[in-house]
Enzyme design. Structure first.
Site, PDB file in Angstrom:
ATOM      1  CG  ASN A  89      -7.603  -2.564  -5.199  1.00 46.38           C
ATOM      2  OD1 ASN A  89      -6.883  -2.533  -4.871  1.00 46.38           O
ATOM      3  ND2 ASN A  89      -8.100  -1.557  -4.384  1.00 46.38           N
ATOM      4  CG  ASP A 117      -2.026   0.901   1.475  1.00 48.93           C
ATOM      5  OD1 ASP A 117      -2.519   1.679  -0.296  1.00 48.93           O
ATOM      6  OD2 ASP A 117      -2.616   1.019   1.965  1.00 48.93           O
TER       7      ASP A 117
HETATM    8  C1  IPE Z   1      -5.784  -2.405  -0.063  1.00 47.36           C
HETATM    9  O1  IPE Z   1      -5.426  -1.576  -0.204  1.00 47.36           O
HETATM   10  C2  IPE Z   1      -5.423  -3.469  -1.338  1.00 47.36           C
HETATM   11  C3  IPE Z   1      -3.955  -3.536  -2.444  1.00 47.36           C
HETATM   12  C4  IPE Z   1      -3.008  -2.832  -1.550  1.00 47.36           C
HETATM   13  C5  IPE Z   1      -4.016  -3.866  -2.775  1.00 47.36           C
HETATM   14  P1  IPE Z   1      -6.144  -0.029  -0.452  1.00 47.36           P
HETATM   15  O2  IPE Z   1      -5.157   0.779  -0.856  1.00 47.36           O
HETATM   16  O3  IPE Z   1      -7.121  -0.580  -1.738  1.00 47.36           O
HETATM   17  O4  IPE Z   1      -7.088  -0.813   0.905  1.00 47.36           O
HETATM   18  P2  IPE Z   1      -7.238   1.063   1.822  1.00 47.36           P
HETATM   19  O5  IPE Z   1      -8.620   1.370   0.897  1.00 47.36           O
HETATM   20  O6  IPE Z   1      -6.830   1.742   2.379  1.00 47.36           O
HETATM   21  O7  IPE Z   1      -9.181   0.636   2.900  1.00 47.36           O
HETATM   22  C1  IPE Z   2      -1.970   0.210  -3.225  1.00 50.87           C
HETATM   23  O1  IPE Z   2      -1.573   1.097  -3.531  1.00 50.87           O
HETATM   24  C2  IPE Z   2      -1.938  -0.479  -3.935  1.00 50.87           C
HETATM   25  C3  IPE Z   2      -3.329  -1.005  -4.869  1.00 50.87           C
HETATM   26  C4  IPE Z   2      -4.216  -0.711  -4.455  1.00 50.87           C
HETATM   27  C5  IPE Z   2      -3.839  -1.457  -6.052  1.00 50.87           C
HETATM   28  P1  IPE Z   2      -2.412   2.533  -3.162  1.00 50.87           P
HETATM   29  O2  IPE Z   2      -2.557   2.648  -4.919  1.00 50.87           O
HETATM   30  O3  IPE Z   2      -3.385   2.015  -2.279  1.00 50.87           O
HETATM   31  O4  IPE Z   2      -2.035   3.811  -2.503  1.00 50.87           O
HETATM   32  P2  IPE Z   2      -2.766   4.376  -1.750  1.00 50.87           P
HETATM   33  O5  IPE Z   2      -3.017   3.893  -0.326  1.00 50.87           O
HETATM   34  O6  IPE Z   2      -3.622   5.525  -2.407  1.00 50.87           O
HETATM   35  O7  IPE Z   2      -1.505   5.768  -1.254  1.00 50.87           O
HETATM   36 MG    MG Z   3      -3.923   2.340  -0.822  1.00 50.63          MG
END
Ligand code: IPE
Ligand code: IPE
Ligand code: MG
Length: 247
Positions: free
Chosen positions: A76, A28
């Protein structure tokens, strides 16, 4: 036996005899990393993919058996279409390269998640990577794509219900585990979430029962081998009781 995590030794020494067998990572913080640089979120995902590659190699080198990474959740899909597409293109590129280098790198790949909704091209690459992986030993990377812990449990329940209808076989925890994507793989010992969020976001809900959790503010693209050492060192200091008492 002790090994040094890094040349400067700052992250300390890992106890080779107490390594987690299975590490899971919620990758993340890619979006925030890109935003800080005034770049589109997809730039962060590309950087995150590089970090993943480095960490997978490092896990192989230090002798971790399983690395499970959360790459794309069932939730996602709510993101803008161009971001989703960019992420899918990154998977494709990664799988293509992984297939080419698998023999040399000895990193086995398995995908956890409902891949039926992915593009035919991506599904073909996943099948190819999984088929080649069966021939090799080495660290096994489980790539969670269109993965949700609840979705996994519901699928397992459905599959077991079908089996029960035919056989009447009693359900046990072990039997239920055999219907999950992680069938045959030990539960994660250590779950790492970078980026400062302290939640599981639907990751490995069943398997996380006794996992040690480690959170860090570092954004995933900035996560280094040294950060992984820190997480493993913290893990090695934990007292895992599994509900019992220490004598
Ligand atoms: C969790 O991260 C999913 C992945 C890293 C693939 P998200 O960014 O989607 O989670 P939330 O929305 O902060 O809970
Ligand atoms: C994790 O990084 C990757 C996926 C969930 C696909 P994020 O895209 O959630 O990054 P932040 O949390 O918005 O910084
Ligand atoms: Mg995220």
């Amino acid at each position: 036996m002790f090994i040094f995590g890094k040349k400067d030794g700052k992250a300390g020494k890992l106890d080779k005899d107490k390594l987690p067998r299975h590490i899971a990572v919620i990758m993340d913080g890619n979006g925030r990393w890109a935003k800080k640089r005034g770049m589109p979120r997809s730039f962060g995902h590309a950087a995150g993919a590089e970090t993943f590659r480095r960490i997978a190699t490092y896990c192989k080198n230090i002798g971790i058996e399983y690395l499970t990474v959360y790459a794309f959740s069932t939730e996602n899909w709510k993101r803008p279409a161009d971001e989703v597409q960019a992420i899918m293109e990154i998977f494709e590129k990664y799988l293509r390269e992984a297939i080419e280098t698998m023999e040399r790198d000895r990193v086995k790949i398995k995908v956890f998640g409902d891949i039926s909704v992915l593009s035919p091209k991506l599904r073909r690459l996943i099948h190819e990577a999984e088929a080649i992986s069966k021939k090799y030993d080495g660290v096994q990377v489980n790539l969670c794509v269109n993965y949700g812990g609840r979705d996994e449990i519901v699928r397992a329940a459905r599959a077991y219900a079908e089996h029960y209808r035919k056989t009447g076989e009693e359900l046990t925890e072990e039997k239920f585990s055999s219907y999950l994507y992680s069938a045959g793989i030990c539960d994660p010992d250590l779950i790492i979430r970078p980026s400062g969020e302290m939640r599981l976001s639907n990751f490995l809900l069943w398997q996380a029962a006794y996992a040690e959790l480690y959170f860090t503010d570092v954004l995933w693209p900035d996560f280094t081998e040294k950060e992984l050492d820190r997480a493993i060192l913290a893990y090695q200091k934990r007292d895992r009781r599994f509900g019992g008492v220490k004598g």
